[in-house]
Design a protein around this motif. Sequence first.
Motif, PDB file in Angstrom:
ATOM      1  N   GLU A 146       0.823  -1.208   0.000  1.00 42.16           N
ATOM      2  CA  GLU A 146       0.000   0.000   0.000  1.00 42.16           C
ATOM      3  C   GLU A 146       0.857   1.259   0.000  1.00 42.16           C
ATOM      4  O   GLU A 146       0.575   2.223  -0.712  1.00 42.16           O
ATOM      5  N   VAL A 175      -6.392  -0.405 -10.738  1.00 44.75           N
ATOM      6  CA  VAL A 175      -7.432  -1.114  -9.984  1.00 44.75           C
ATOM      7  C   VAL A 175      -7.454  -0.611  -8.540  1.00 44.75           C
ATOM      8  O   VAL A 175      -8.513  -0.328  -7.969  1.00 44.75           O
ATOM      9  N   TRP A 176      -6.278  -0.483  -7.960  1.00 43.26           N
ATOM     10  CA  TRP A 176      -6.159   0.016  -6.585  1.00 43.26           C
ATOM     11  C   TRP A 176      -6.727   1.433  -6.490  1.00 43.26           C
ATOM     12  O   TRP A 176      -7.466   1.751  -5.557  1.00 43.26           O
ATOM     13  N   ALA A 187      -8.981   2.857  -8.417  1.00 40.67           N
ATOM     14  CA  ALA A 187     -10.433   2.821  -8.593  1.00 40.67           C
ATOM     15  C   ALA A 187     -11.116   2.350  -7.306  1.00 40.67           C
ATOM     16  O   ALA A 187     -12.118   2.928  -6.891  1.00 40.67           O
ATOM     17  N   ARG A 188     -10.571   1.333  -6.673  1.00 38.88           N
ATOM     18  CA  ARG A 188     -11.157   0.827  -5.427  1.00 38.88           C
ATOM     19  C   ARG A 188     -11.048   1.878  -4.324  1.00 38.88           C
ATOM     20  O   ARG A 188     -11.969   2.073  -3.543  1.00 38.88           O
ATOM     21  N   ARG A 189      -9.941   2.535  -4.290  1.00 36.29           N
ATOM     22  CA  ARG A 189      -9.723   3.569  -3.284  1.00 36.29           C
ATOM     23  C   ARG A 189     -10.720   4.714  -3.480  1.00 36.29           C
ATOM     24  O   ARG A 189     -11.273   5.238  -2.522  1.00 36.29           O
ATOM     25  N   ARG A 203     -13.706   4.479  -4.879  1.00 40.08           N
ATOM     26  CA  ARG A 203     -15.057   4.015  -4.512  1.00 40.08           C
ATOM     27  C   ARG A 203     -15.271   4.019  -3.011  1.00 40.08           C
ATOM     28  O   ARG A 203     -16.347   4.249  -2.524  1.00 40.08           O
ATOM     29  N   ARG A 204     -14.176   3.730  -2.290  1.00 41.19           N
ATOM     30  CA  ARG A 204     -14.282   3.716  -0.823  1.00 41.19           C
ATOM     31  C   ARG A 204     -14.230   5.104  -0.221  1.00 41.19           C
ATOM     32  O   ARG A 204     -14.430   5.269   0.964  1.00 41.19           O
TER      33      ARG A 204
END
Length: 97
Positions: free
Chosen positions: A56, A84-85, A87-89, A91-92
């Motif tokens: 991370e 991908v990381w 995009a996920r970050r 969204r969260r």
Amino acid sequence: MCRNGVLLEVVTRGGRCLWLVSGDEQAPEWDGEELTDRELAARLCAECSARRACLELELRTAGLDTLGVWGGLSEEDRRALYPVWLARRGRRGGPSS
Ligand code: SF4
């Protein structure tokens, strides 16, 4: 302390590869064979307790400019993971630092 500082502390305390700077006698024995970065990551990081924090931290601080082996992945694999990381970050609603 900011999130990156916490991650850095976790890696500094528990990073298995820190024998490089500490002179720790638990350094793995290398047999002299040439390893790809993926092979090195698999060997070096597999049992590292700081692996998730290391990955991370590298994604946060280096992004696509990442080099070498960090967090159990080669630079090629981390570059593939990075979007991908991100995009996920997003969204969260993760913190920016
Ligand atoms: S995950 Fe790998 S590069 Fe990161 S601290 Fe652990 S051994 Fe070192």
